[in-house]
Design an enzyme around this catalytic site. Structure first.
Site, PDB file in Angstrom:
ATOM      1  N   ASP A  23       4.335   0.185   4.144  1.00 20.04           N
ATOM      2  CA  ASP A  23       3.120  -0.312   4.792  1.00 20.04           C
ATOM      3  C   ASP A  23       2.543  -1.344   3.844  1.00 20.04           C
ATOM      4  OD1 ASP A  23       0.677  -0.876   5.898  1.00 20.04           O
ATOM      5  OD2 ASP A  23      -0.151   1.142   5.680  1.00 20.04           O
ATOM      6  N   ARG A  72      -4.836   9.537   8.420  1.00 21.49           N
ATOM      7  CA  ARG A  72      -5.635   8.545   7.705  1.00 21.49           C
ATOM      8  C   ARG A  72      -5.663   8.948   6.230  1.00 21.49           C
ATOM      9  NH1 ARG A  72      -8.179   4.749  11.164  1.00 21.49           N
ATOM     10  NH2 ARG A  72      -8.018   3.519   9.248  1.00 21.49           N
ATOM     11  N   SER A  73      -6.056   8.016   5.385  1.00 25.91           N
ATOM     12  CA  SER A  73      -6.070   8.326   3.952  1.00 25.91           C
ATOM     13  C   SER A  73      -7.111   9.387   3.614  1.00 25.91           C
ATOM     14  CB  SER A  73      -6.310   7.062   3.132  1.00 25.91           C
ATOM     15  OG  SER A  73      -7.458   6.378   3.571  1.00 25.91           O
ATOM     16  N   GLN A  77       0.798  -1.223   0.000  1.00 26.62           N
ATOM     17  CA  GLN A  77       0.000   0.000   0.000  1.00 26.62           C
ATOM     18  C   GLN A  77       0.830   1.272   0.000  1.00 26.62           C
ATOM     19  OE1 GLN A  77      -3.985   0.049   1.943  1.00 26.62           O
ATOM     20  NE2 GLN A  77      -2.937   1.308   3.442  1.00 26.62           N
ATOM     21  N   GLU A 130       5.370  -1.835   8.176  1.00 29.66           N
ATOM     22  CA  GLU A 130       4.074  -1.748   8.858  1.00 29.66           C
ATOM     23  C   GLU A 130       3.130  -2.813   8.305  1.00 29.66           C
ATOM     24  OE1 GLU A 130       0.255   1.262   8.845  1.00 29.66           O
ATOM     25  OE2 GLU A 130       2.260   2.124   8.551  1.00 29.66           O
ATOM     26  N   ASP A 150      -0.380  -1.838  12.963  1.00 33.18           N
ATOM     27  CA  ASP A 150      -1.495  -0.912  12.773  1.00 33.18           C
ATOM     28  C   ASP A 150      -2.808  -1.668  12.927  1.00 33.18           C
ATOM     29  OD1 ASP A 150      -3.346   1.002  12.001  1.00 33.18           O
ATOM     30  OD2 ASP A 150      -2.798   0.956   9.884  1.00 33.18           O
ATOM     31  N   GLU A 164      -2.917   9.543  -0.669  1.00 27.81           N
ATOM     32  CA  GLU A 164      -2.023  10.199   0.284  1.00 27.81           C
ATOM     33  C   GLU A 164      -0.922  11.005  -0.396  1.00 27.81           C
ATOM     34  OE1 GLU A 164      -0.790   7.201   3.027  1.00 27.81           O
ATOM     35  OE2 GLU A 164      -2.824   6.868   3.772  1.00 27.81           O
ATOM     36  N   LYS A 194       3.703   9.746  10.396  1.00 28.53           N
ATOM     37  CA  LYS A 194       3.358   9.276   9.057  1.00 28.53           C
ATOM     38  C   LYS A 194       2.168  10.102   8.593  1.00 28.53           C
ATOM     39  CE  LYS A 194       1.332   5.217   6.915  1.00 28.53           C
ATOM     40  NZ  LYS A 194       0.886   3.835   7.145  1.00 28.53           N
ATOM     41  N   LYS A 207      -3.341   5.977  15.618  1.00 26.97           N
ATOM     42  CA  LYS A 207      -4.364   6.696  14.860  1.00 26.97           C
ATOM     43  C   LYS A 207      -5.484   7.078  15.825  1.00 26.97           C
ATOM     44  CE  LYS A 207      -3.565   4.360  10.423  1.00 26.97           C
ATOM     45  NZ  LYS A 207      -4.100   3.345   9.478  1.00 26.97           N
TER      46      LYS A 207
END
Length: 437
Positions: free
Chosen positions: A242, A366-367, A163, A285, A312, A205, A388, A337
């Site tokens: 990730d 977050r995205s 990702q 991640e 995560d 992102e 991040k 998060k």
């Protein structure tokens, strides 16, 4: 004077054009705080519930009017009259009011908006920067940014299963220098991709989203971009990924469609290990799926001494689940998060537990983001050491980086950039030899 006198909420749009909630909390003194709540695309199954309306005729079911109504109704009734300086009391009031394990009744998005807006109002009341209010007089560590420069998986319409491919400017002297190094590498990568005929559109992102032959090719492009920007892969700029492995985990196997391969957890661990030997990859991640605890144990045993293994989806910022991971020797780092757990107090408890167990912490966006930069202040306030928050484009990502520049300026000589410390934490010297770097 720091008593909460009003709570207001509204529906706004995030960086993907989807609704999210924004909350404002006002105090008797006239001070106020505002917070907008982000939303994820690839989510852990045990995350706190993000309350959506489900009305397909409005925002395709993604509206948050129910969450707004909850804030304006029973949440406001419960918190008006509370002291904004007593964050734990406020968050416990929210938890008791909701009364569910995953915040499904009121919605984690509704609760988090109130929690964060209250913290902002309190810091304003005291005349303190938010990072100092959250962390006290010892808040001084500027985080290493994990900059997402190639997107795949759920964040981009391409053939990459992993990702996020990220860079970490660990050799920078300051955060300002780290940001510059990352931006220069980002622009070099864009030129390299364009020269080879790849599209340079970006994912959720802000990272590029090319169709590449393999994941190995992505690593090659990034290391080449680092070198052509004038930096040394590993010593000055390290790599991170990730994998978001839960997204391609089915029936006990890892199905990498882009590679045309199917792996067991042991084979997946071996595959990831090959990249750490070949490239200066120091952080992975979600290398395995959230439910594959046995595989995570093997991954940690084989790579955990020299590679940061960030949990995560497996931990979802939940202190109870993190405690299980610590007991079982799973991972050595946790992604934080805020909206996975739903209140500031629970988030701080999770960070404290991680630090007590010598797990590193990575504060994360977050995205689906907004211009809110609370996580930048949180990263410095808690001396987390890493953040991040996406790529070097899209204003929703740059809002966090620019806030960190302001904080570094405010700290002046007291500020410490975490780059050398994260490298030494895992025994990484920066002079290791890699096959392709």
């Amino acid at each position: 004077m720091s008593t909460i006198v009003s709570v207001w909420a509204r529906e706004i749009l995030d960086s993907r054009g989807n609704p999210t909630i924004e909350v404002e909390v006002s105090l008797e003194s006239g001070h106020s705080g505002r917070a907008a709540v982000p939303s994820g695309a690839s989510t852990g199954t045990r995350e706190a519930l993000e309350l959506r309306d489900g009305d397909k005729g409005r925002y395709k079911g993604k509206g948050v009017e129910k969450a707004v109504d909850n804030v304006m109704g029973e949440i406001a009734e419960a918190v008006i009259g509370l002291d904004a300086l007593r964050q734990v009391q406020l968050d416990n009031t929210l938890l008791d009011l909701d009364g569910t394990d995953n915040k499904e009744r009121l919605g984690a998005n509704a609760m988090l908006g109130v929690s964060l807006a209250t913290a902002r109002a309190a810091s304003s009341f005291l005349g303190l920067p938010l990072y100092q209010y959250l962390g006290g007089v010892n808040a001084k560590v500027l985080p290493v940014p994990l900059m997402n420069i190639i997107n795949g998986g759920a964040h981009a319409p391409n053939n990459l299963d992993i990702q996020e491919f990220m860079i970490m400017p660990i050799g920078a002297a300051t955060f300002r220098d780290a940001l510059r190094m990352g931006a220069e590498t980002f622009h070099t990568l864009k030129a390299l991709l364009a020269a080879d005929g790849h599209v340079t559109s970006v994912g959720d992102e802000g990272g590029f989203a090319p169709n590449l032959k393999s994941h190995d090719e992505a690593f090659k492009y990034i290391t080449r971009a680092i070198e052509e920007s004038g930096y040394i892969p590993g010593a000055e700029i390290a790599l991170a990924i990730d994998a978001a492995a839960s997204e391609f985990y089915r029936d006990g196997k890892y199905h990498l469609a882009g590679e045309g391969k199917t792996f067991s957890n042991s084979e997946m661990t071996e595959w990831l290990g090959e990249f750490t030997a070949k490239y200066p990859l120091i952080s992975i991640e979600d290398g395995l799926a959230e439910g594959d605890w046995e595989g995570w144990g093997e991954l940690t045993y084989k790579l955990g001494d020299t590679v940061q293994l960030v949990g995560d989806d497996i931990f979802v910022t939940n202190p109870d689940i993190l405690a299980q991971g610590i007991d079982e020797g799973v991972a050595n780092s946790i992604l934080i998060k805020l909206n996975q757990i739903g209140t500031l107090t629970e988030t701080l408890d999770t960070i404290e537990m991680a630090k007590q167990a010598a797990y590193t912490t990575v504060i994360s966006h977050r995205s689906g983001e907004t211009e809110d930069h609370f996580i930048a202040d949180l990263a410095v306030g808690l001396n987390a050491g890493q953040i991040k928050t996406g790529s070097l484009c899209r204003s929703d990502r740059l809002a966090k980086y620019n806030q960190l520049l302001r904080i570094e300026e405010d700290l002046d000589d007291a500020g410490i950039y975490f780059g050398p410390m994260i490298a030494s934490h895992f025994g990484y010297e920066g002079d290791e030899e890699f096959e392709d770097a």
